[in-house]
Design a protein around this motif. Sequence first.
Motif, mmCIF file in Angstrom:
data_model
loop_
_atom_site.group_PDB
_atom_site.id
_atom_site.type_symbol
_atom_site.label_atom_id
_atom_site.label_comp_id
_atom_site.label_asym_id
_atom_site.label_seq_id
_atom_site.Cartn_x
_atom_site.Cartn_y
_atom_site.Cartn_z
ATOM 1 N N GLU A 88 -7.467 20.168 -9.372
ATOM 2 C CA GLU A 88 -8.762 19.498 -9.418
ATOM 3 C C GLU A 88 -9.618 19.919 -8.214
ATOM 4 O O GLU A 88 -9.132 19.983 -7.091
ATOM 5 C CB GLU A 88 -8.556 17.976 -9.421
ATOM 6 N N THR A 89 -10.931 20.210 -8.455
ATOM 7 C CA THR A 89 -11.805 20.628 -7.351
ATOM 8 C C THR A 89 -12.951 19.652 -7.129
ATOM 9 O O THR A 89 -13.444 19.506 -6.014
ATOM 10 C CB THR A 89 -12.386 22.042 -7.609
ATOM 11 N N ASP A 90 -13.373 18.969 -8.187
ATOM 12 C CA ASP A 90 -14.473 18.007 -8.067
ATOM 13 C C ASP A 90 -14.126 16.922 -7.055
ATOM 14 O O ASP A 90 -13.118 16.211 -7.216
ATOM 15 C CB ASP A 90 -14.749 17.383 -9.447
ATOM 16 N N PRO A 91 -14.914 16.780 -5.965
ATOM 17 C CA PRO A 91 -14.561 15.840 -4.887
ATOM 18 C C PRO A 91 -14.426 14.395 -5.363
ATOM 19 O O PRO A 91 -13.490 13.695 -4.964
ATOM 20 C CB PRO A 91 -15.720 15.988 -3.892
ATOM 21 N N SER A 92 -15.341 13.937 -6.220
ATOM 22 C CA SER A 92 -15.276 12.526 -6.616
ATOM 23 C C SER A 92 -14.026 12.273 -7.462
ATOM 24 O O SER A 92 -13.366 11.246 -7.328
ATOM 25 C CB SER A 92 -16.548 12.123 -7.366
ATOM 26 N N ALA A 93 -13.679 13.247 -8.335
ATOM 27 C CA ALA A 93 -12.456 13.112 -9.125
ATOM 28 C C ALA A 93 -11.244 13.117 -8.201
ATOM 29 O O ALA A 93 -10.292 12.351 -8.390
ATOM 30 C CB ALA A 93 -12.351 14.258 -10.139
ATOM 31 N N ARG A 94 -11.285 14.006 -7.186
ATOM 32 C CA ARG A 94 -10.172 14.075 -6.237
ATOM 33 C C ARG A 94 -9.997 12.755 -5.479
ATOM 34 O O ARG A 94 -8.880 12.284 -5.286
ATOM 35 C CB ARG A 94 -10.395 15.202 -5.227
ATOM 36 N N ALA A 95 -11.129 12.152 -5.117
ATOM 37 C CA ALA A 95 -11.065 10.882 -4.403
ATOM 38 C C ALA A 95 -10.412 9.817 -5.276
ATOM 39 O O ALA A 95 -9.515 9.072 -4.846
ATOM 40 C CB ALA A 95 -12.482 10.452 -4.002
ATOM 41 N N LYS A 96 -10.804 9.808 -6.551
ATOM 42 C CA LYS A 96 -10.204 8.856 -7.503
ATOM 43 C C LYS A 96 -8.697 9.073 -7.610
ATOM 44 O O LYS A 96 -7.906 8.124 -7.641
ATOM 45 C CB LYS A 96 -10.833 9.069 -8.887
ATOM 46 N N MET A 97 -8.325 10.372 -7.714
ATOM 47 C CA MET A 97 -6.904 10.683 -7.864
ATOM 48 C C MET A 97 -6.101 10.287 -6.629
ATOM 49 O O MET A 97 -4.976 9.807 -6.733
ATOM 50 C CB MET A 97 -6.719 12.174 -8.126
#
Lengths: 638, 638
Positions: free
Chosen positions: A405-414
Amino acid sequence: RIALPIFASDALSSVGYAPDEILIMLSLAGMAGFSFSLPIGLLIAAVMLTVVASYRQTVHAYPSGGGDYEVATTNLGPTAGLTVASALLVDYVLTVAVSVSSGIQNAKAMLPFIAGHEGLFAAVVIVFIMGINLRGVRDSGGIFAVPTYAFMVAVASLVLWGLFQVLVLGRHLAAPTADYTVVGPSGYDPFAGFVMIALLARAFSSGCAALTGVEAISNGVPNFRPPKSKNAATTLLMLGLIAVSMLLGIILMARITGVKMVDVNEGAYFVTPTGQEIHTEATTVLGQLGQAVFYDSFRPGFYFLITVTMIILFLAANTAFNGFPTLASILARDSYLPHQLHSRGDRLSYSNGIVMLAGAAVLLVLAFNASVTALIQLYVVGVFVSFTLSQTGMLLHWTRHLRTETDPSARAKMFRARTVNAVGLAMTGTVLIIVLVTKFLRGAWMAILAMALLFVLMRLIHRHYDDVVEETALTDSSDRALPSRVRAIVLVNAVNKPTVKAVQFARASKASTVEAVTVAVDAEDTSRFVMRWESEDMPVPLKVIDSPYRQVTQPFIDYVKQVQSNNPRDVVCVYIPEYVVGHWWESLLHNQTALLIRTRLHFMTGVMVTSVPYQLKSGRSTAARAKAAAVRGADRGH
Amino acid sequence: RIALPIFASDALSSVGYAPDEILIMLSLAGMAGFSFSLPIGLLIAAVMLTVVASYRQTVHAYPSGGGDYEVATTNLGPTAGLTVASALLVDYVLTVAVSVSSGIQNAKAMLPFIAGHEGLFAAVVIVFIMGINLRGVRDSGGIFAVPTYAFMVAVASLVLWGLFQVLVLGRHLAAPTADYTVVGPSGYDPFAGFVMIALLARAFSSGCAALTGVEAISNGVPNFRPPKSKNAATTLLMLGLIAVSMLLGIILMARITGVKMVDVNEGAYFVTPTGQEIHTEATTVLGQLGQAVFYDSFRPGFYFLITVTMIILFLAANTAFNGFPTLASILARDSYLPHQLHSRGDRLSYSNGIVMLAGAAVLLVLAFNASVTALIQLYVVGVFVSFTLSQTGMLLHWTRHLRTETDPSARAKMFRARTVNAVGLAMTGTVLIIVLVTKFLRGAWMAILAMALLFVLMRLIHRHYDDVVEETALTDSSDRALPSRVRAIVLVNAVNKPTVKAVQFARASKASTVEAVTVAVDAEDTSRFVMRWESEDMPVPLKVIDSPYRQVTQPFIDYVKQVQSNNPRDVVCVYIPEYVVGHWWESLLHNQTALLIRTRLHFMTGVMVTSVPYQLKSGRSTAARAKAAAVRGADRGH
Ligand SMILES: [K+]
Ligand SMILES: [K+]
Ligand SMILES: [K+]
Ligand SMILES: [K+]
Ligand SMILES: [K+]
Ligand SMILES: [K+]
């Protein structure tokens, strides 16, 4: 929303026994123990909410409903998955046994004649639930909604009306055991630090039974309305909050009204104010609370509370009867259980699972005389094995996804999700260890042994199917040989309609040769039969095989073998007239020799066996009944 | 001659328990009873010789070996025949139970550790005999000859050496119980005339157990060497004389040595010369005699006597295992038992009979703890029902023949024979009445109830077969319709060797249409399967049936029904690939759905079902084993 009630019964019903088990364990420390009930309740509430938060991640990540089995298999591999599956199968059995036992124990507050026959009554209830599930009711959520909400209302009223009476009206509410003294067994010294910690650990791990049922929701995501994951997550949170509130409310009220329990099996007992010793177990916590809060002020409230508690516990057992075939179906799809269990719409396979589940649960309640305290020792370990492996799987799941995953907001969620699951893992792993240490010798070994046996069995089944797939794989074109001709042999021993039907069907099949064959077991009978065959002008030649030892099967098999070896490129088709009867006992009188011959013929390559059924009158009426049953069965599926 | 030993064991072994039972019954009269042992022995000898004389007529008149069942059926009709058959079936079970129990009781004289576990030991022996018979030994007469002659030698030596010691050497031989006093239960006053007569009647009817086994010879005439009837008649006479000599010899020696028995169940007991009461049962008569005659003078003789007594009693039980399937086969031929029992050469049906016989006998020895005294109450009634009906039949037989016979010398012979049978009937009928009166409430009712149940069951089976014959009889030419075409449907769910084999076999059968059909239980699996079907270029079209409820059976059945109703004059042939595996547990993993579908299809007219077996490796090795077993089985039959 319909989904809440369906899954709620399993999760919420646990408050019917978890507070009892906490107090029972604490009784081993005598009077000193009960002061720990609220702290332990709070600890359990914390674990509960953590587990709920973890599972909210699971239902978002795995919306297909495979639940813990799918999470573990996907992330940790088949061995972990199979471990979870074994744990869950055992868990279903214990859910039934514990829930029904607790229902019976609670019912005793209202129906004292049950006392002494708990195991028997529990067994009858299980058989009754089994019967309902075998008949296949259309399980609309409505059946579950009413008692689930009623149970919530009853427990909420209990707590609120109780608090109102005490705090506002200034009444003194006393449980039946309020003025009893509890004497713990002499082996436990409550003032030795280590002993007290061990006792608190036991009380905590028994109380963790409150968490059982949470896992059921993650297995049931497909049953929610869209957006399924969101609804399931919301339901989980709501259920968690409701369960925690009920648990803490009940424990609080038990403190206020002075409810005491004793572990009679380990030697704790009551002493009355007049000095009399009581060595029998007390009424359940909800039973005692009902008496304290409702009995004098609003008696219908007492009966209502006990009745809905009993019903919700029986409904929890019923939930297992729904979940068990679903899991079995998934395991069958993955070749861990017999394949026929996969098509769960089919009545027979569905029924087998239900009967097995009920049988195991009946054995348990009879063996332990429906003692929840005894059964709970076996119960909690499976759920926490499943929790722990599932959380481990989720941890790996997020780690793997974070890698790509590269999208920062998705990464934060994960990251957030991973943290939740990591805390969940730490918590459930710790509880699992506490449960294993405190319960292993007290009964958990039985559950673990059952899991291990199931694990090995399912492994063996899987290996067998693998071997078969390998053995039957299409390899080269030689597997596709088309036999040059078909030689039909009709097995006959009478001139009657079934025989004529078989002969005519064989002729219609346009085999290159058709002959009727009979085995001469009795010389007189045979010669009469041959004459009849001639005189009735039967359209195919009759071959008589000698049978010096009055056998049928062997001479016939030998003859077929001979035909086959004389014509190695042909296929032999043996036509067997069969009588179709309506009752199992009638079938003992027919086709037994045919069955034997068919079984023997099955071991021969290049031979196929055709049954030409002749429907006797009794068989025809049964066919109509079977059809009706099948239609009912289809109604049930969904 | 080989025939004597084979049948001798059943008839001769009775002297292992008949003298005991006479003395046990007489003990109820206290010391006064034992003086009647010789008169009762002589009475029984007279009945025995009369019955033997009667049966000599039977073997001449009915040399086919149907025995009492045939005589009763032919002369008195099917109801009498079936009564005799029921009596004989029960008699076989009791022959096993009583013989083995007596063997165990006698063995106790040598192996005292058996005491207290008689039922268990007897059960083990029965299971052992069953095992031997299931394996199918080649029953050469030799096995029987040695112990039979050894038993005769042992008993003859016992009597002769005993008499020689007493009369010639002037020794005093005393049984272990010789100086005991027997106290009868208080309820019986030996000096009240009627009570004494009742007691003597009971002793006589128990002693009539000595006659059991005589009937076996008339069932076995075909096994004798020609001239069969003459040899059988001679054997009967010899056996009768030997049995009577042994019985009277044993009773005489028991008198001389002062053997006493007590009926502990009815409260008789011993008092020793020192005044001590003994309430346990005594050693068997042969055991006591062995001690009195051999123990001091020639100890090996004691062990020899007890060993051969035990062996001959177990051999008698074994004889029943031979006779039971023979009778069952005859009853199956006459449609009173399932037809498959008729071909007694077939291993499976033969085995069923043996297991049922052993199971019933094991139940009896466990229920009665191998007490011969208790079992004998059930035993004698069946034999005498059979004797009496058989003698009645013979009377009618001669009367009928006398009506047409004109040759004076033949008529004289017939008159003589009829007189013999008339005396036999009078005798056995009287004994039957005595047995019924003295034993009915003491246990004979169980045997009679079992007979009645068997009678009703066999009647029902007969009626069922009659109904089927009537229902399936060819009536007019419409039964012979030849279907116009065959439509082949191959049930498939994988692309592998078994499927290809089924498809190719179906194609080889040249049906007018061939199609493969699969049920889409799982959408993903199915689409993968369809793609594979296309890519492998399978030679028949594939039809996919939807299954909204994840069922297999119902959608497939519905499809077949639809094909059939669209083509009412055709016949549908459903080809089902089946996996042939080697172990029963493997078969739980395969073909279950196929089995379900086949069962459902059987209820449809105009549909035939063809199994196309595919032999997995494990199935192939089992086929080899099955063949070996079948060859062994054939060896056994003759
Ligand atoms: K719960
Ligand atoms: K639960
Ligand atoms: K559960
Ligand atoms: K006899
Ligand atoms: K006998
Ligand atoms: K017998």
